[in-house]
Each structure stands twice: as C-alpha cells, then as structure tokens.
Design an enzyme around this catalytic site. Structure first.
Site, PDB file in Angstrom:
ATOM      1  N   HIS A  56       8.371   0.647 -21.920  1.00 31.39           N
ATOM      2  CA  HIS A  56       7.749   0.245 -23.174  1.00 31.39           C
ATOM      3  C   HIS A  56       7.966  -1.253 -23.395  1.00 31.39           C
ATOM      4  O   HIS A  56       9.076  -1.763 -23.267  1.00 31.39           O
ATOM      5  CB  HIS A  56       8.345   1.054 -24.324  1.00 31.39           C
ATOM      6  CG  HIS A  56       7.966   0.557 -25.673  1.00 31.39           C
ATOM      7  ND1 HIS A  56       6.663   0.273 -26.030  1.00 31.39           N
ATOM      8  CD2 HIS A  56       8.730   0.289 -26.772  1.00 31.39           C
ATOM      9  CE1 HIS A  56       6.637  -0.152 -27.279  1.00 31.39           C
ATOM     10  NE2 HIS A  56       7.878  -0.153 -27.751  1.00 31.39           N
ATOM     11  N   ASN A  91       5.174  -6.172 -29.098  1.00 34.28           N
ATOM     12  CA  ASN A  91       5.329  -4.717 -29.150  1.00 34.28           C
ATOM     13  C   ASN A  91       4.124  -4.110 -29.859  1.00 34.28           C
ATOM     14  O   ASN A  91       3.950  -4.274 -31.066  1.00 34.28           O
ATOM     15  CB  ASN A  91       6.618  -4.378 -29.904  1.00 34.28           C
ATOM     16  CG  ASN A  91       6.906  -2.889 -29.958  1.00 34.28           C
ATOM     17  OD1 ASN A  91       6.066  -2.061 -29.617  1.00 34.28           O
ATOM     18  ND2 ASN A  91       8.096  -2.539 -30.397  1.00 34.28           N
ATOM     19  N   CYS A 140       6.702   4.591 -30.815  1.00 32.45           N
ATOM     20  CA  CYS A 140       6.378   3.924 -29.562  1.00 32.45           C
ATOM     21  C   CYS A 140       6.347   4.872 -28.368  1.00 32.45           C
ATOM     22  O   CYS A 140       5.805   4.528 -27.318  1.00 32.45           O
ATOM     23  CB  CYS A 140       7.361   2.798 -29.299  1.00 32.45           C
ATOM     24  SG  CYS A 140       7.400   1.550 -30.613  1.00 32.45           S
TER      25      CYS A 140
END
Length: 328
Positions: A256, A285, A112
């Site tokens: 994030h 996500n 990520c």
C-alpha cells in the site's frame, strides 16, 4: 475456475498539489515531507468531482481495456471511505453512470485495505453457486474531502484517485485463476488510531463537530507505522506459505502506497526491496485506490506479462490489513 483479470483502468485528477504548494499553506517543507513520507506531490479533485465520478472514469477505462460493454457486467463492488452519500451506495451510482443495467451493486469499507478485501469478496462470489461471470471491482477515493489543510501531520499524506478491474470467469478449468492465495484480517482494538471521529451514528454532524474539525482524519503516527509494517509483513509471509511460492518467484511486490518509510521497512523484512513498485512520490496515499493504480500503471506500461506473480499488501483504519498473491 478460470477467473482472471481481463481489464484495468484508473482515473487521476489533473490538478497537482506539490510540496512547495503545501509550504504556503502549513508550517512544513519539501525536505520535511520527503524525508518522512517520500511524497513529492499528490493529485487533487476539484469541488465538483465526487468519488463516483472518479470511479466512473476508471470503470469505463477498464471496460475498454477488457473489450466488453457495460451490459455484460454481472456485479459491481466499490471500495471507498469517501462515498458520495451515506446512501445510496456509490456502486449504484457507478452502475447508472456507465449503463450497466440492473446488476447487483454494493460498497465495501475496509479503508486502505478495501481493494484487496473487494478482490477476495468478488472471487468468492464468482466461485460460489451465485456464479457471477463478470465483476467490476473498483477502489475510488476523494481523500482530500476528509483532510484538514491546517494539520501538517495529515494534510501532506493524501491524494485522490481511483482504479477499476474487470474480472471474468471464462469457464475453462485449464485457465489458472488470478487469485493464488490471500489473507484478510482486522484488529478492532486499534480502531481509534486512525479515525474520522464525527459524521456517523456515534457522533452525528452538529455545529460543534464541524467547529471542532471532527470530520477530518485523525491519526496516531508512531503506532500506525509499527502496526502497518508488522501486519503487512506477517500477512505476506502467510500468503507465501499458503501458496508454496518463494519470494524469489515474485515479479512485483506492491505494498500500500502510504509512506515510503513503511514500504522500505516491509520490503527489507521480506527480502524483496528490488521488486517493489513505488508511486507514492507522485500520488501520496489514495487509500483503497492505491494498489489498483499501481497495477493499472504496470499493465498499461507493459511491465507485467501473463503468468507473472504479484504480491500485494495493505493496511488501513480499523485496523484492517490484507495480502494477496495475484497471477497475471
């Protein structure tokens, strides 16, 4: 150096999987998911769509936004944990798909944190003697290809998508760089907390690994939460200190988009909750596409203007983390 972002683009699959849909698949509920993650829906690519397909659409949109043609690109970097193949790299497939000529291409795998790792890498290569003038940076993920739809602790979290950016060095020393300050880091001691156990050289695919569902995401939730908050907060503080910028000068903060509780905790510790951009409720996500999707939304909705300072931060498997202060 005069290195700036001149174009942005994204690709979001049309199909939406909401929490009501998930209630019919696993033992969960909309209330359980929203309370723990803030996610209400996520976009899901179909079986025929790969990460390179998502990346290609985002790249074309970014090129159009920048007003340049594919043959003007000197380098392509794709951040992904869901490549089309072990090899060739997904970036090479994107190069072919958009008709970018024989420019160098490679993939990055920092989970990520990948997009911020890629931005750092691109900036370094553009400001080095290599002298690349225009670079295409992409974060593209088909995370649902790694999801076990019977595991309620992980299947509610992830969605698919991509985002792309055209960076250009205009050669004008009076043009401020988009890169103000950054930090990238990792702690391999936490490598087993967030992992896909099988499919690589350590544990190649076999009938047994498939039957044991070792090709899906496995995550240690509570420890991941703590490490995510701590790493992003510390990285952001370090970047602000390096740059001499006060949190008051930040226009947008983009953590994030993994979990609203993590985002809220980071924002509170940094003292900037009113500046946080949030879309995790709509996308879930999307790994290395996450921050990029936020930036493209802000850009195309006219919510950022030239000179605005944006603080981005991420964490991911590895454990990797990164932060960057961007001047628009």
């Amino acid at each position: 150096m005069g290195i700036r972002i001149i174009g942005t683009g994204r690709c979001i699959p049309d199909k939406i999987l909401n929490n009501d849909d998930l209630e019919k698949m696993v033992d969960t509920s909309d209330e359980w998911i929203v309370t723990r993650t803030g996610i209400k829906e996520r976009h899901i690519a179909d079986d025929q769509t790969s990460s390179s397909d998502l990346a290609t659409v985002a790249a074309k949109n970014a090129l159009e936004n920048a007003g340049i043609t594919p043959d003007m690109i000197d380098l392509i970097i794709v951040s992904t944990v869901t490549p089309d193949h072990a090899f060739p790299c997904t970036a090479a497939i994107v190069q072919r798909n958009i008709g970018a000529g024989n420019c160098p291409c490679f993939d990055m795998e920092a989970a990520c944190s990948g997009l911020l790792y890629a931005f750092n890498t691109a900036y370094g290569m553009m400001s080095s003697p290599l002298g690349y003038k225009r670079v295409l940076v992409i974060g593209a993920e088909k995370m649902t290809s790694l999801v076990d739809w019977t595991d309620r602790s992980t299947c509610v979290l992830f969605g698919d998508g991509s985002a792309a950016f055209v960076l250009e060095n205009d050669g004008n020393p009076d043009t401020p760089d988009f890169y103000v300050a950054g930090e990238v880091a990792a702690d391999g001691n936490a490598a087993d907390i967030l992992i896909v156990p099988a499919g690589g050289s350590r544990n190649p695919a076999t009938i047994k690994t498939v039957e044991e569902k070792q090709h899906f995401i496995k995550m240690g939730g509570p420890k991941t939460f703590h490490l995510a908050v701590t790493s992003m907060v510390n990285a952001c503080r370090n970047v602000l200190e390096k740059s001499g910028i006060s949190p008051d000068d930040i226009v947008w903060a983009i953590p994030h988009q993994a979990n609203k509780r993590i985002i809220d905790a980071v924002a509170a510790k940094l003292g900037i909750p009113e500046k946080v951009y949030l879309n995790v409720d709509r996308y879930g996500n999307t790994s290395s596409a996450s921050i990029g999707i936020c930036l493209d939304e802000l850009n195309r909705e006219g919510k950022i203007k030239k000179g605005d300072l944006i603080l981005a931060a991420s964490f991911g498997a590895g454990l990797t983390w990164a932060a960057m202060l961007i001047r628009w």
